[in-house]
Enzyme design. Structure first.
Site, PDB file in Angstrom:
ATOM      1  N   GLY A   1       0.823  -1.218   0.000  1.00  0.00           N
ATOM      2  CA  GLY A   1       0.000   0.000   0.000  1.00  0.00           C
ATOM      3  C   GLY A   1       0.849   1.256   0.000  1.00  0.00           C
ATOM      4  O   GLY A   1       2.081   1.210  -0.065  1.00  0.00           O
ATOM      5  N   MET A   2       0.164   2.373   0.082  1.00  0.00           N
ATOM      6  CA  MET A   2       0.851   3.674   0.026  1.00  0.00           C
ATOM      7  C   MET A   2       1.851   3.841   1.174  1.00  0.00           C
ATOM      8  O   MET A   2       3.023   4.151   0.950  1.00  0.00           O
ATOM      9  CB  MET A   2      -0.228   4.761   0.092  1.00  0.00           C
ATOM     10  CG  MET A   2       0.257   6.136   0.341  1.00  0.00           C
ATOM     11  SD  MET A   2       0.657   6.978  -1.159  1.00  0.00           S
ATOM     12  CE  MET A   2      -0.954   7.160  -1.857  1.00  0.00           C
TER      13      MET A   2
ATOM     14  N   CYS B   1      -1.809  11.115  11.091  1.00  0.00           N
ATOM     15  CA  CYS B   1      -0.902  12.069  10.444  1.00  0.00           C
ATOM     16  C   CYS B   1      -1.165  13.527  10.844  1.00  0.00           C
ATOM     17  O   CYS B   1      -0.228  14.284  11.115  1.00  0.00           O
ATOM     18  CB  CYS B   1      -0.982  11.910   8.930  1.00  0.00           C
ATOM     19  SG  CYS B   1      -2.653  11.672   8.298  1.00  0.00           S
TER      20      CYS B   1
ATOM     21  N   GLN C   1      -5.765  18.535   3.948  1.00  0.00           N
ATOM     22  CA  GLN C   1      -5.030  17.272   3.940  1.00  0.00           C
ATOM     23  C   GLN C   1      -4.840  16.721   2.527  1.00  0.00           C
ATOM     24  O   GLN C   1      -5.775  16.683   1.728  1.00  0.00           O
ATOM     25  CB  GLN C   1      -5.759  16.248   4.815  1.00  0.00           C
ATOM     26  CG  GLN C   1      -5.858  16.714   6.258  1.00  0.00           C
ATOM     27  CD  GLN C   1      -6.460  15.710   7.209  1.00  0.00           C
ATOM     28  OE1 GLN C   1      -7.179  16.101   8.104  1.00  0.00           O
ATOM     29  NE2 GLN C   1      -6.166  14.428   7.047  1.00  0.00           N
TER      30      GLN C   1
ATOM     31  N   GLY D   1      -3.017  10.915   1.856  1.00  0.00           N
ATOM     32  CA  GLY D   1      -3.537  10.495   3.161  1.00  0.00           C
ATOM     33  C   GLY D   1      -4.679   9.506   3.041  1.00  0.00           C
ATOM     34  O   GLY D   1      -5.011   8.820   4.001  1.00  0.00           O
TER      35      GLY D   1
ATOM     36  N   ARG E   1     -10.179  17.519   2.798  1.00  0.00           N
ATOM     37  CA  ARG E   1      -9.301  16.886   1.801  1.00  0.00           C
ATOM     38  C   ARG E   1      -9.121  17.874   0.645  1.00  0.00           C
ATOM     39  O   ARG E   1     -10.107  18.411   0.127  1.00  0.00           O
ATOM     40  CB  ARG E   1      -9.944  15.596   1.278  1.00  0.00           C
ATOM     41  CG  ARG E   1      -9.062  14.816   0.341  1.00  0.00           C
ATOM     42  CD  ARG E   1      -7.911  14.134   1.057  1.00  0.00           C
ATOM     43  NE  ARG E   1      -8.343  13.048   1.933  1.00  0.00           N
ATOM     44  CZ  ARG E   1      -7.588  12.525   2.900  1.00  0.00           C
ATOM     45  NH1 ARG E   1      -6.357  12.972   3.114  1.00  0.00           N
ATOM     46  NH2 ARG E   1      -8.052  11.549   3.664  1.00  0.00           N
TER      47      ARG E   1
ATOM     48  N   HIS F   1       0.290  17.794   4.713  1.00  0.00           N
ATOM     49  CA  HIS F   1      -0.926  18.382   5.283  1.00  0.00           C
ATOM     50  C   HIS F   1      -0.591  19.777   5.825  1.00  0.00           C
ATOM     51  O   HIS F   1       0.392  19.947   6.574  1.00  0.00           O
ATOM     52  CB  HIS F   1      -1.427  17.546   6.460  1.00  0.00           C
ATOM     53  CG  HIS F   1      -1.959  16.185   6.084  1.00  0.00           C
ATOM     54  ND1 HIS F   1      -2.166  15.779   4.786  1.00  0.00           N
ATOM     55  CD2 HIS F   1      -2.348  15.152   6.881  1.00  0.00           C
ATOM     56  CE1 HIS F   1      -2.659  14.540   4.795  1.00  0.00           C
ATOM     57  NE2 HIS F   1      -2.772  14.142   6.038  1.00  0.00           N
TER      58      HIS F   1
ATOM     59  N   ASN G   1       2.704  14.002   5.500  1.00  0.00           N
ATOM     60  CA  ASN G   1       1.772  13.042   6.116  1.00  0.00           C
ATOM     61  C   ASN G   1       2.208  11.597   5.979  1.00  0.00           C
ATOM     62  O   ASN G   1       1.957  10.786   6.882  1.00  0.00           O
ATOM     63  CB  ASN G   1       0.367  13.211   5.529  1.00  0.00           C
ATOM     64  CG  ASN G   1       0.338  13.130   4.029  1.00  0.00           C
ATOM     65  OD1 ASN G   1       0.951  13.970   3.355  1.00  0.00           O
ATOM     66  ND2 ASN G   1      -0.353  12.152   3.485  1.00  0.00           N
TER      67      ASN G   1
HETATM   68  P1  NAP Z   1      -3.542   1.323   1.397  1.00  0.00           P
HETATM   69  O1  NAP Z   1      -2.781   2.053   0.349  1.00  0.00           O
HETATM   70  O2  NAP Z   1      -4.970   0.994   1.147  1.00  0.00           O
HETATM   71  O3  NAP Z   1      -2.739  -0.061   1.715  1.00  0.00           O
HETATM   72  C1  NAP Z   1      -3.285  -1.075   2.518  1.00  0.00           C
HETATM   73  C2  NAP Z   1      -2.307  -2.259   2.648  1.00  0.00           C
HETATM   74  O4  NAP Z   1      -2.880  -3.241   3.508  1.00  0.00           O
HETATM   75  C3  NAP Z   1      -2.002  -2.989   1.335  1.00  0.00           C
HETATM   76  O5  NAP Z   1      -0.707  -3.512   1.394  1.00  0.00           O
HETATM   77  C4  NAP Z   1      -3.016  -4.143   1.349  1.00  0.00           C
HETATM   78  O6  NAP Z   1      -2.566  -5.271   0.600  1.00  0.00           O
HETATM   79  C5  NAP Z   1      -3.000  -4.505   2.820  1.00  0.00           C
HETATM   80  N1  NAP Z   1      -4.253  -5.162   3.224  1.00  0.00           N
HETATM   81  C6  NAP Z   1      -5.519  -4.758   2.981  1.00  0.00           C
HETATM   82  N2  NAP Z   1      -6.393  -5.618   3.536  1.00  0.00           N
HETATM   83  C7  NAP Z   1      -5.667  -6.594   4.112  1.00  0.00           C
HETATM   84  C8  NAP Z   1      -5.998  -7.774   4.836  1.00  0.00           C
HETATM   85  N3  NAP Z   1      -7.257  -8.133   5.084  1.00  0.00           N
HETATM   86  N4  NAP Z   1      -4.984  -8.546   5.292  1.00  0.00           N
HETATM   87  C9  NAP Z   1      -3.702  -8.208   5.081  1.00  0.00           C
HETATM   88  N5  NAP Z   1      -3.332  -7.098   4.388  1.00  0.00           N
HETATM   89  C10 NAP Z   1      -4.295  -6.296   3.920  1.00  0.00           C
HETATM   90  O7  NAP Z   1      -3.538   2.123   2.774  1.00  0.00           O
HETATM   91  P2  NAP Z   1      -2.457   3.238   3.314  1.00  0.00           P
HETATM   92  O8  NAP Z   1      -2.843   4.606   2.930  1.00  0.00           O
HETATM   93  O9  NAP Z   1      -1.097   2.739   2.994  1.00  0.00           O
HETATM   94  O10 NAP Z   1      -2.709   3.186   4.884  1.00  0.00           O
HETATM   95  C11 NAP Z   1      -2.257   2.105   5.666  1.00  0.00           C
HETATM   96  C12 NAP Z   1      -2.510   2.386   7.133  1.00  0.00           C
HETATM   97  O11 NAP Z   1      -1.763   3.521   7.553  1.00  0.00           O
HETATM   98  C13 NAP Z   1      -3.978   2.698   7.458  1.00  0.00           C
HETATM   99  O12 NAP Z   1      -4.302   2.162   8.715  1.00  0.00           O
HETATM  100  C14 NAP Z   1      -3.998   4.219   7.486  1.00  0.00           C
HETATM  101  O13 NAP Z   1      -5.062   4.725   8.262  1.00  0.00           O
HETATM  102  C15 NAP Z   1      -2.646   4.495   8.127  1.00  0.00           C
HETATM  103  N6  NAP Z   1      -2.099   5.837   7.868  1.00  0.00           N
HETATM  104  C16 NAP Z   1      -2.054   6.341   6.603  1.00  0.00           C
HETATM  105  C17 NAP Z   1      -1.521   7.607   6.395  1.00  0.00           C
HETATM  106  C18 NAP Z   1      -1.406   8.207   5.034  1.00  0.00           C
HETATM  107  O14 NAP Z   1      -1.002   9.376   4.947  1.00  0.00           O
HETATM  108  N7  NAP Z   1      -1.739   7.480   3.944  1.00  0.00           N
HETATM  109  C19 NAP Z   1      -1.043   8.339   7.470  1.00  0.00           C
HETATM  110  C20 NAP Z   1      -1.102   7.787   8.733  1.00  0.00           C
HETATM  111  C21 NAP Z   1      -1.623   6.537   8.921  1.00  0.00           C
HETATM  112  P3  NAP Z   1      -3.035  -5.555  -0.923  1.00  0.00           P
HETATM  113  O15 NAP Z   1      -2.218  -4.656  -1.808  1.00  0.00           O
HETATM  114  O16 NAP Z   1      -2.690  -6.986  -1.088  1.00  0.00           O
HETATM  115  O17 NAP Z   1      -4.497  -5.259  -1.005  1.00  0.00           O
END
Ligand code: NAP
Length: 349
Positions: free
Chosen positions: A13-14, A148, A175, A179, A234, A241, A326
C-alpha cells in the site's frame, strides 16, 4: 552492528511503500519480510505493487515474495501499514507470537496499555510496554504512532506547551490526497474541489493529543484535558498536510518568545542521534506565504514540521500555520522513529 531483520505488514500500500523506501538503506534495520493481503501473497513485490511514491522500488525488494500477514515471518520487528479495519487482530497475533509491532493503524491507539508515541514528545510512555506485556501475557508488544494530522500538530505545539502551557486549540486541516491511500479519492470528486469531510478524522485529532500529552502514573495514562476543535478537509495536493491553527496559552508570551522556543526545540531523538531524527524537528519560516506543501514538505527528509505565520489571534491568543509530510513524519517515518527509540532504549534486545 548487525542489522535487525524487519517485516512490513501492508507492504504493497501507500504507507507500505514509504516503509520500503525509508528502510531500504537504513543503518539499523534490514527488510527481510514483506506481507500484504491474500490478493498479493505469493507474487513478487514488483508484481503485487502499483508503485505510486517518488523514486523506483529498491532492487533488493523487487523479487522478494509477498507473504500473508500472519506469523511466522523471518524477522523480529514488524511495521504495520494495514488498514484500520484489518490491523487490530493481525497486530495482536504478531505481538502474542513474540514480535515487536510498530503500527501506523488506528486500531490500538486508544488501548490504555499501548503507547501512542511521538519520540520528541512522550518517550516516557514506553513505560506502558511492561504493563501491556504483563496484562496480556504477550512476549511481544505493540506501539502506535499518531494519526498524520495529530502527529504534526502535537510536535509543533510541544515547545509552546512546555514553555507557556496550552489551554485550547482550534485547527483547520487541508489534507493531501496521499492520506487517503491508493487509489484513494476519485479524481472527479477532488479535481476543482475541496471536500470538507474525512471520516473519523476530526474525532482522532480531537482525541489523540490528550493521550499523547497525558501523564504516565503507575500503570495508566492520566489524559490531558485540553479543549481541541478540528475541521478536516481533503484538498488536491499530493503530499503534505497544512494546518491553520489557533491556540490559547496558559501564560502570556511575545511573538519573539514563541518563535524562539519553536526554533530552539530539540528532544530525546536528537540527543540520542536516532537515524531518522531530524536535526531540527521544527523549522520556522519567516516569509508571509510559507509554509506551502509543495515547497516545504521535504524539510528534514519529511521528518521536520514547518511552522510559519505566527501572529496574534483576536479570538484565542495566537495563530500559526503548521505543515507536515503526512506519509513520512505522519506515517512510515514516524513509526520507524518509534522503532529506533525502542532499539536505543533496549526494548529490542
Ligand atoms: P492502502 O494504500 O490501502 O494499503 C493497505 C495495505 O494493507 C495494502 O498492502 C493491502 O494489501 C494490505 N491489506 C488490505 N487488507 C488486508 C488484509 N485483510 N490482510 C492483510 N493485508 C491487507 O492504505 P495506506 O494509505 O497505505 O494506509 C495504511 C494504514 O496507515 C492505514 O491504517 C492508514 O489509516 C494508516 N495511515 C495512513 C496515512 C497516510 O497518509 N496514507 C497516514 C497515517 C496513517 P493488498 O495490496 O494486497 O491489497
Amino acid at each position: 552492528m548487525e542489522k535487525i531483520p524487519v517485516g512490513i505488514l501492508g507492504a504493497t500500500g501507500m504507507v507500505g511503500q514509504w516503509f520500503v523506501r525509508l528502510l531500504a538503506d537504513h543503518p539499523w534495520f534490514e527488510i527481510t519480510a514483506l506481507a500484504a493481503s491474500a490478493r498479493s501473497a505469493g507474487k513478487t513485490y514488483a508484481e503485487a505493487t502499483t508503485w505510486v511514491i517518488p523514486g523506483e522500488p529498491p532492487e533488493a525488494v523487487r523479487e522478494m515474495t509477498v507473504e500473508r500477514c500472519e506469523p511466522p515471518l523471518p524477522c523480529r520487528l514488524v511495521f504495520s501499514a494495514l488498514p484500520g479495519a484489518e490491523a487490530g487482530p493481525i497486530e495482536e497475533e504478531f505481538a502474542a507470537a513474540g514480535y515487536v509491532v510498530s503500527s501506523n493503524a488506528r486500531s490500538h491507539r486508544y488501548d490504555p496499555d499501548v503507547p501512542l508515541l511521538i519520540p520528541e514528545v512522550n518517550p516516557d510512555h514506553l513505560g506502558l510496554i511492561q504493563v501491556q506485556r504483563r496484562r496480556r501475557r504477550w512476549p511481544g508488544f505493540i506501539v502506535t504512532c499518531a494519526n498524520c494530522s495529530t502527529a504534526q500538530l502535537v510536535l509543533a505545539l510541544e515547545p509552546l506547551r512546555r514553555a507557556f502551557g496550552l489551554k485550547a486549540i482550534s485547527v483547520v486541516t487541508m489534507q493531501a490526497l496521499s492520506g487517503a491511500g491508493y487509489p484513494g479519492v476519485p479524481g472527479l470528486s477532488i479535481l476543482d474541489n475541496v471536500i470538507p469531510y474525512i471520516p473519523g478524522e476530526e474525532e482522532k485529532v480531537e482525541r489523540e493529543p490528550n493521550k499523547i500529552w497525558g501523564v504516565l502514573r503507575g500503570d495508566d495514562i492520566a489524559e490531558a484535558k485540553l479543549a481541541i476543535s478540528a475541521h478536516c478537509h481533503r484538498v488536491a495536493t499530493r503530499d503534505g498536510h497544512l494546518e491553520a491553527v489557533s491556540v490559547a496559552l496558559e501564560r502570556e508570551a511575545t511573538r519573539e518568545e514563541l518563535i524562539g522556543v519553536l526554533e530552539d526545540f530539540r528532544s530525546l531523538p536528537q540527543k540520542l542521534g536516532l537515524p531518522s531524527a531530524p536535526a531540527r524537528p521544527i523549522v520556522v519560516r519567516k516569509e508571509p506565504d510559507r509554509p506551502q506543501p509543495r515547497l516545504d514538505r521535504e524539510e528534514g527528509g519529511g521528518m521536520s514540521v514547518v511552522v510559519g505565520r505566527v501572529r496574534e489571534c483576536p479570538v484565542l491568543d495566537w495563530k500559526l500555520e503548521i505543515l507536515g509530510h503526512n506519509t513520512v513524519r505522519g506515517a512510515a517515518g514516524g513509526a520507524i522513529l518509534n522503532a529506533e527509540l525502542l532499539l536505543a532504549q533496549g526494548f529490542l534486545s
